[in-house]
Write a protein that holds these residues in place. Structure first.
Motif, PDB file in Angstrom:
ATOM      1  N   GLY A 181     -63.958  81.797 -57.771  1.00 46.04           N
ATOM      2  CA  GLY A 181     -63.457  80.967 -58.855  1.00 46.04           C
ATOM      3  C   GLY A 181     -64.484  80.052 -59.503  1.00 46.04           C
ATOM      4  O   GLY A 181     -64.112  79.212 -60.331  1.00 46.04           O
ATOM      5  N   ARG A 182     -65.772  80.198 -59.152  1.00 49.52           N
ATOM      6  CA  ARG A 182     -66.803  79.331 -59.725  1.00 49.52           C
ATOM      7  C   ARG A 182     -68.015  80.146 -60.176  1.00 49.52           C
ATOM      8  O   ARG A 182     -68.307  81.213 -59.616  1.00 49.52           O
ATOM      9  CB  ARG A 182     -67.249  78.268 -58.716  1.00 49.52           C
ATOM     10  N   GLU A 189     -73.420  76.105 -79.579  1.00 52.88           N
ATOM     11  CA  GLU A 189     -74.045  76.970 -78.584  1.00 52.88           C
ATOM     12  C   GLU A 189     -73.139  76.932 -77.355  1.00 52.88           C
ATOM     13  O   GLU A 189     -72.981  75.885 -76.712  1.00 52.88           O
ATOM     14  CB  GLU A 189     -75.448  76.470 -78.219  1.00 52.88           C
ATOM     15  N   VAL A 190     -72.529  78.068 -77.032  1.00 53.25           N
ATOM     16  CA  VAL A 190     -71.537  78.098 -75.950  1.00 53.25           C
ATOM     17  C   VAL A 190     -72.126  77.623 -74.629  1.00 53.25           C
ATOM     18  O   VAL A 190     -71.480  76.908 -73.863  1.00 53.25           O
ATOM     19  CB  VAL A 190     -70.939  79.516 -75.819  1.00 53.25           C
ATOM     20  N   ILE A 191     -73.362  78.009 -74.349  1.00 56.14           N
ATOM     21  CA  ILE A 191     -73.942  77.611 -73.069  1.00 56.14           C
ATOM     22  C   ILE A 191     -74.039  76.092 -72.952  1.00 56.14           C
ATOM     23  O   ILE A 191     -73.903  75.529 -71.858  1.00 56.14           O
ATOM     24  CB  ILE A 191     -75.321  78.276 -72.852  1.00 56.14           C
ATOM     25  N   GLU A 192     -74.225  75.414 -74.068  1.00 57.94           N
ATOM     26  CA  GLU A 192     -74.278  73.951 -74.038  1.00 57.94           C
ATOM     27  C   GLU A 192     -72.897  73.356 -73.772  1.00 57.94           C
ATOM     28  O   GLU A 192     -72.781  72.314 -73.102  1.00 57.94           O
ATOM     29  CB  GLU A 192     -74.867  73.419 -75.341  1.00 57.94           C
ATOM     30  N   LEU A 193     -71.852  74.000 -74.283  1.00 56.27           N
ATOM     31  CA  LEU A 193     -70.494  73.521 -74.013  1.00 56.27           C
ATOM     32  C   LEU A 193     -70.163  73.671 -72.524  1.00 56.27           C
ATOM     33  O   LEU A 193     -69.503  72.802 -71.939  1.00 56.27           O
ATOM     34  CB  LEU A 193     -69.485  74.303 -74.856  1.00 56.27           C
ATOM     35  N   ILE A 194     -70.622  74.763 -71.929  1.00 56.14           N
ATOM     36  CA  ILE A 194     -70.408  74.941 -70.484  1.00 56.14           C
ATOM     37  C   ILE A 194     -71.252  73.938 -69.705  1.00 56.14           C
ATOM     38  O   ILE A 194     -70.790  73.328 -68.732  1.00 56.14           O
ATOM     39  CB  ILE A 194     -70.753  76.386 -70.061  1.00 56.14           C
ATOM     40  N   ALA A 195     -72.496  73.751 -70.142  1.00 58.25           N
ATOM     41  CA  ALA A 195     -73.393  72.832 -69.447  1.00 58.25           C
ATOM     42  C   ALA A 195     -72.871  71.402 -69.468  1.00 58.25           C
ATOM     43  O   ALA A 195     -73.181  70.605 -68.571  1.00 58.25           O
ATOM     44  CB  ALA A 195     -74.790  72.897 -70.072  1.00 58.25           C
ATOM     45  N   GLU A 196     -72.093  71.069 -70.468  1.00 55.69           N
ATOM     46  CA  GLU A 196     -71.475  69.738 -70.523  1.00 55.69           C
ATOM     47  C   GLU A 196     -70.667  69.479 -69.266  1.00 55.69           C
ATOM     48  O   GLU A 196     -70.699  68.383 -68.694  1.00 55.69           O
ATOM     49  CB  GLU A 196     -70.559  69.652 -71.748  1.00 55.69           C
ATOM     50  N   THR A 245     -62.420  78.306 -65.013  1.00 55.92           N
ATOM     51  CA  THR A 245     -61.489  77.822 -66.038  1.00 55.92           C
ATOM     52  C   THR A 245     -62.227  77.263 -67.254  1.00 55.92           C
ATOM     53  O   THR A 245     -61.624  77.033 -68.304  1.00 55.92           O
ATOM     54  CB  THR A 245     -60.567  76.726 -65.462  1.00 55.92           C
ATOM     55  N   VAL A 246     -63.526  77.069 -67.119  1.00 53.82           N
ATOM     56  CA  VAL A 246     -64.335  76.552 -68.216  1.00 53.82           C
ATOM     57  C   VAL A 246     -64.277  77.468 -69.435  1.00 53.82           C
ATOM     58  O   VAL A 246     -64.378  77.000 -70.575  1.00 53.82           O
ATOM     59  CB  VAL A 246     -65.800  76.344 -67.771  1.00 53.82           C
ATOM     60  N   PHE A 247     -64.093  78.767 -69.223  1.00 58.39           N
ATOM     61  CA  PHE A 247     -64.111  79.695 -70.353  1.00 58.39           C
ATOM     62  C   PHE A 247     -62.973  79.417 -71.328  1.00 58.39           C
ATOM     63  O   PHE A 247     -63.173  79.392 -72.543  1.00 58.39           O
ATOM     64  CB  PHE A 247     -64.056  81.139 -69.856  1.00 58.39           C
ATOM     65  N   ALA A 248     -61.790  79.201 -70.807  1.00 53.30           N
ATOM     66  CA  ALA A 248     -60.654  78.885 -71.671  1.00 53.30           C
ATOM     67  C   ALA A 248     -60.855  77.542 -72.367  1.00 53.30           C
ATOM     68  O   ALA A 248     -60.522  77.380 -73.550  1.00 53.30           O
ATOM     69  CB  ALA A 248     -59.360  78.877 -70.863  1.00 53.30           C
ATOM     70  N   GLU A 249     -61.428  76.591 -71.653  1.00 51.54           N
ATOM     71  CA  GLU A 249     -61.666  75.269 -72.240  1.00 51.54           C
ATOM     72  C   GLU A 249     -62.663  75.361 -73.393  1.00 51.54           C
ATOM     73  O   GLU A 249     -62.458  74.769 -74.458  1.00 51.54           O
ATOM     74  CB  GLU A 249     -62.207  74.316 -71.168  1.00 51.54           C
TER      75      GLU A 249
END
Length: 234
Positions: free
Chosen positions: A152-153, A44-51, A90-94
């Motif tokens: 940028g955020r 779940e992408v949102i969980e990867l960002i939430a990390e 930058t989280v999107f690329a990560e």
């Protein structure tokens, strides 16, 4: 290349594929539309960002309830996105580098394209990750949400209309109409309650390793994480 997930453990006695088969014959499918998070990809992408925001457990708990149909999807998405405020863009690329395709995803897409069938994805996730992923895979249609960014955020807000269960069904109908594909030649694949409307509407609707609500109501289901098994239903 985005890595495909590791091989699954040996199959259980439970049938891997069940439900309607062959309903699309003789012409076969003209359009397949699938969910992204926990369907096309393992996470779940949102969980990867939430990390990165330190809110993964909170977000995952809300996501689970939303996918079971216990919460309004749009409201729950706004609640989850609010916890992401301040994360650098930058989280999107990560996150894109972390995404793992579900086993068989590339094979399914290639096989459908060989048959002249278009492929679309509809996601309650985010364009910033879904669009480059779809481009790599040669996917023909994309609908996803977009996150607001300032200085940028992430601001913790979603831009525009949210892609919920009604929007997913609308995309299925719109893309079929654009390609002059009758609804009986469409296929929808998903795992959560927000996929239910498009799965009911499609010529064949497939619950893919799905939550109980969807498993109970979908015409067909796949219980092994291998998207090549969708071809068995077609």
């Amino acid at each position: 290349m985005i890595p495909t997930s590791a091989a699954a453990s040996p199959a259980s006695p439970t049938p891997r594929v069940s439900g309607a088969r062959g309903a699309l014959a003789p012409q076969g499918p003209g359009l397949l539309v699938m969910d992204v998070d926990s369907t096309l990809i393992e996470q779940e992408v949102i969980e990867l960002i939430a990390e990165r925001a330190g809110t993964r457990e909170e977000v995952a708990a809300v996501t689970e309830r939303a996918m079971r149909g216990e919460l309004d999807f749009a409201a729950s998405l706004r609640e989850r996105v609010a916890t992401l405020a301040g994360v650098p863009e930058t989280v999107f690329a990560e996150v894109l580098a972390e995404v793992r395709l579900t086993r068989g995803a590339e094979d399914l897409i290639a096989a459908l394209h060989e048959r002249g069938c278009a492929v679309g994805v509809v996601s309650g996730g985010f364009e910033e990750v879904v669009l480059p992923l779809a481009e790599r895979l040669g996917i023909d249609h994309v609908a996803a949400n977009r996150l607001e960014v300032a200085n940028g955020r992430l601001t913790g807000r979603v831009l525009g209309k949210i892609v919920d269960r009604r929007a997913k069904e609308a995309c299925l109908r719109q893309w079929a109409a654009e390609r002059s594909v009758p609804m009986e030649r469409t296929v929808a694949v998903g795992d959560g309650a927000n996929d239910l409307d498009m799965i009911r509407t499609a010529g064949i609707g497939v619950a893919f390793c799905a939550k109980p609500l969807l498993r109970e109501q979908a015409p067909a289901r796949i219980d092994e994480r291998d998207l090549r098994l969708v071809l068995d239903l077609l």
